[in-house]
Scaffold this motif. Sequence first.
Motif, PDB file in Angstrom:
ATOM      1  N   TYR A 179      81.842 -31.006  90.288  1.00 58.97           N
ATOM      2  CA  TYR A 179      81.727 -31.655  88.980  1.00 58.97           C
ATOM      3  C   TYR A 179      80.879 -30.855  87.990  1.00 58.97           C
ATOM      4  CZ  TYR A 179      83.774 -35.833  91.074  1.00 58.97           C
ATOM      5  OH  TYR A 179      84.629 -36.717  91.701  1.00 58.97           O
ATOM      6  N   LEU A 180      80.223 -29.808  88.474  1.00 62.16           N
ATOM      7  CA  LEU A 180      79.355 -29.030  87.589  1.00 62.16           C
ATOM      8  C   LEU A 180      80.166 -28.325  86.499  1.00 62.16           C
ATOM      9  CD1 LEU A 180      76.913 -27.409  90.194  1.00 62.16           C
ATOM     10  CD2 LEU A 180      76.493 -29.379  88.700  1.00 62.16           C
ATOM     11  N   ASN A 181      79.569 -28.301  85.281  1.00 62.19           N
ATOM     12  CA  ASN A 181      80.186 -27.624  84.129  1.00 62.19           C
ATOM     13  C   ASN A 181      81.565 -28.181  83.797  1.00 62.19           C
ATOM     14  OD1 ASN A 181      77.948 -25.800  83.914  1.00 62.19           O
ATOM     15  ND2 ASN A 181      78.837 -24.595  85.596  1.00 62.19           N
ATOM     16  N   THR A 182      81.723 -29.471  83.965  1.00 59.35           N
ATOM     17  CA  THR A 182      82.977 -30.132  83.599  1.00 59.35           C
ATOM     18  C   THR A 182      82.675 -31.323  82.696  1.00 59.35           C
ATOM     19  OG1 THR A 182      82.925 -31.582  85.538  1.00 59.35           O
ATOM     20  CG2 THR A 182      84.072 -29.472  85.775  1.00 59.35           C
ATOM     21  N   GLU A 183      83.660 -31.708  81.919  1.00 62.34           N
ATOM     22  CA  GLU A 183      83.525 -32.892  81.071  1.00 62.34           C
ATOM     23  C   GLU A 183      83.992 -34.112  81.838  1.00 62.34           C
ATOM     24  OE1 GLU A 183      84.325 -33.553  76.440  1.00 62.34           O
ATOM     25  OE2 GLU A 183      86.176 -33.700  77.614  1.00 62.34           O
ATOM     26  N   ILE A 184      83.223 -35.168  81.763  1.00 65.03           N
ATOM     27  CA  ILE A 184      83.581 -36.398  82.463  1.00 65.03           C
ATOM     28  C   ILE A 184      83.558 -37.565  81.484  1.00 65.03           C
ATOM     29  CG2 ILE A 184      82.620 -35.578  84.648  1.00 65.03           C
ATOM     30  CD1 ILE A 184      80.261 -37.563  84.107  1.00 65.03           C
ATOM     31  N   GLU A 185      84.149 -38.652  81.915  1.00 63.00           N
ATOM     32  CA  GLU A 185      84.121 -39.900  81.164  1.00 63.00           C
ATOM     33  C   GLU A 185      83.498 -40.956  82.053  1.00 63.00           C
ATOM     34  OE1 GLU A 185      87.128 -41.906  77.956  1.00 63.00           O
ATOM     35  OE2 GLU A 185      87.915 -41.569  79.968  1.00 63.00           O
ATOM     36  N   ALA A 186      82.565 -41.700  81.506  1.00 62.09           N
ATOM     37  CA  ALA A 186      81.853 -42.696  82.315  1.00 62.09           C
ATOM     38  C   ALA A 186      81.428 -43.862  81.432  1.00 62.09           C
ATOM     39  CB  ALA A 186      80.639 -42.062  82.980  1.00 62.09           C
ATOM     40  N   LYS A 187      80.950 -44.904  82.081  1.00 67.04           N
ATOM     41  CA  LYS A 187      80.410 -46.061  81.370  1.00 67.04           C
ATOM     42  C   LYS A 187      78.888 -46.057  81.460  1.00 67.04           C
ATOM     43  CE  LYS A 187      84.082 -49.490  81.207  1.00 67.04           C
ATOM     44  NZ  LYS A 187      84.455 -50.901  81.479  1.00 67.04           N
ATOM     45  N   VAL A 188      78.259 -46.566  80.403  1.00 67.60           N
ATOM     46  CA  VAL A 188      76.798 -46.686  80.379  1.00 67.60           C
ATOM     47  C   VAL A 188      76.438 -48.009  81.037  1.00 67.60           C
ATOM     48  CG1 VAL A 188      74.738 -46.711  78.939  1.00 67.60           C
ATOM     49  CG2 VAL A 188      76.724 -45.387  78.222  1.00 67.60           C
ATOM     50  N   ILE A 189      75.753 -47.937  82.185  1.00 63.58           N
ATOM     51  CA  ILE A 189      75.396 -49.162  82.907  1.00 63.58           C
ATOM     52  C   ILE A 189      73.919 -49.521  82.729  1.00 63.58           C
ATOM     53  CG2 ILE A 189      77.227 -48.914  84.612  1.00 63.58           C
ATOM     54  CD1 ILE A 189      75.175 -47.759  86.565  1.00 63.58           C
ATOM     55  N   LYS A 190      73.134 -48.600  82.180  1.00 58.51           N
ATOM     56  CA  LYS A 190      71.728 -48.871  81.888  1.00 58.51           C
ATOM     57  C   LYS A 190      71.328 -48.075  80.662  1.00 58.51           C
ATOM     58  CE  LYS A 190      67.185 -49.182  84.128  1.00 58.51           C
ATOM     59  NZ  LYS A 190      66.411 -48.902  85.359  1.00 58.51           N
ATOM     60  N   PHE A 191      70.632 -48.756  79.727  1.00 58.99           N
ATOM     61  CA  PHE A 191      70.307 -48.109  78.452  1.00 58.99           C
ATOM     62  C   PHE A 191      68.940 -48.564  77.971  1.00 58.99           C
ATOM     63  CE2 PHE A 191      70.112 -48.310  73.837  1.00 58.99           C
ATOM     64  CZ  PHE A 191      70.508 -47.039  73.466  1.00 58.99           C
ATOM     65  N   SER A 192      68.064 -47.602  77.668  1.00 61.00           N
ATOM     66  CA  SER A 192      66.755 -47.907  77.079  1.00 61.00           C
ATOM     67  C   SER A 192      66.344 -46.741  76.185  1.00 61.00           C
ATOM     68  CB  SER A 192      65.700 -48.146  78.163  1.00 61.00           C
ATOM     69  OG  SER A 192      64.421 -48.328  77.570  1.00 61.00           O
ATOM     70  N   ARG A 193      66.466 -46.940  74.881  1.00 55.89           N
ATOM     71  CA  ARG A 193      66.068 -45.893  73.941  1.00 55.89           C
ATOM     72  C   ARG A 193      64.559 -45.684  73.971  1.00 55.89           C
ATOM     73  NH1 ARG A 193      68.311 -45.146  67.873  1.00 55.89           N
ATOM     74  NH2 ARG A 193      70.136 -45.972  68.927  1.00 55.89           N
ATOM     75  N   LYS A 194      63.815 -46.754  74.140  1.00 55.26           N
ATOM     76  CA  LYS A 194      62.365 -46.669  74.152  1.00 55.26           C
ATOM     77  C   LYS A 194      61.872 -45.823  75.320  1.00 55.26           C
ATOM     78  CE  LYS A 194      58.254 -49.599  74.070  1.00 55.26           C
ATOM     79  NZ  LYS A 194      57.739 -51.009  74.087  1.00 55.26           N
ATOM     80  N   ARG A 195      62.509 -45.990  76.483  1.00 56.01           N
ATOM     81  CA  ARG A 195      62.102 -45.250  77.680  1.00 56.01           C
ATOM     82  C   ARG A 195      62.891 -43.958  77.865  1.00 56.01           C
ATOM     83  NH1 ARG A 195      61.468 -50.084  82.215  1.00 56.01           N
ATOM     84  NH2 ARG A 195      59.888 -51.306  81.084  1.00 56.01           N
ATOM     85  N   ASN A 196      63.796 -43.694  76.933  1.00 58.70           N
ATOM     86  CA  ASN A 196      64.627 -42.490  77.016  1.00 58.70           C
ATOM     87  C   ASN A 196      65.382 -42.447  78.351  1.00 58.70           C
ATOM     88  OD1 ASN A 196      65.641 -40.105  75.887  1.00 58.70           O
ATOM     89  ND2 ASN A 196      64.137 -38.850  76.946  1.00 58.70           N
ATOM     90  N   ASN A 197      66.005 -43.565  78.670  1.00 57.15           N
ATOM     91  CA  ASN A 197      66.635 -43.734  79.974  1.00 57.15           C
ATOM     92  C   ASN A 197      68.088 -44.172  79.807  1.00 57.15           C
ATOM     93  OD1 ASN A 197      67.079 -44.006  82.695  1.00 57.15           O
ATOM     94  ND2 ASN A 197      66.062 -45.996  82.867  1.00 57.15           N
TER      95      ASN A 197
END
Length: 286
Positions: A200-218
């Motif tokens: 999977y290295l150096n390839t483009e993938i499509e995924a879903k965001v299952i966890k998001f925190s802008r404050k924690r940069n996560n």
Amino acid sequence: MTNEVINETEESEQNETSVAKETNTENSVEIAEETPHLQETQPSAAEEKQNSNEMDFGAILEEFEQDQISYHPGDLVEGKVVGISERGVLVDFGFKSEGVIPVEEFTTPEGEVAVQKGDNIEAVIRNIYSGDAPPILSRNDAINRKSWDEIEKAYNGNQPIKGFVTGKTKGGLKVDIDGVEAFLPGSQVDSRPIRNLDSYLNTEIEAKVIKFSRKRNNIVLSRKALTDEAINAKKTETLNQIGQGYVIEGTVRNLTEYGAFVDIGGIDGLLHVTDMSWGRLQNPGD
């Protein structure tokens, strides 16, 4: 007697003439007194023009001050590149002085400056001063902010997002999403266990965001969420098309000592060792 009448008549005419002269004299005095007053209250054409110009300039200044936008650090602004030098990239964004973006933000890995005079760009104000020092802007911050907005939008809408796998890390892969780094756990790479993530290295993938925190940069991604959806859709289609006694084709996914697991279209079916051959098999791998 006649002479007396004539004399009285002449005296009367002289008196009337004298009265008329005095009346004219008084009127002249009044007019003369009023004339300076009129001259004082009526300005000349030059004075009127000067006053008009002063009013015009005052109105222009007031309009200019009203049109000025108040800028603050952290604001996202749009501007035009008006100059490029070693000091940085000068950007006119409507402030009293041009902002400066470090030229490194436009420099490619090959050392070329990927911006031209006249280009319209977006930037974030990092610092802005009250004196003559130019505001400091950042294009990278603008790109980063827009990327976060897109990621948040995908997260809230349960929509897939594209990223580029840049490397491996403990427990998974690092994925770049327009300048923002996200984490893809190894368990979320595919619906089936993946033992080697190097493919999977150096390839483009499509995924879903299952966890998001802008404050924690996560940001945590799941490609498995998409592959599960595809497999479930295919499974439903397969179940609607098969029945007992149907002859179907499949792909062997795994071998065990008691048989083989075969993918027949989103569903893994077990082919028992006793049904693999007319003869007896000791090892399904044979």
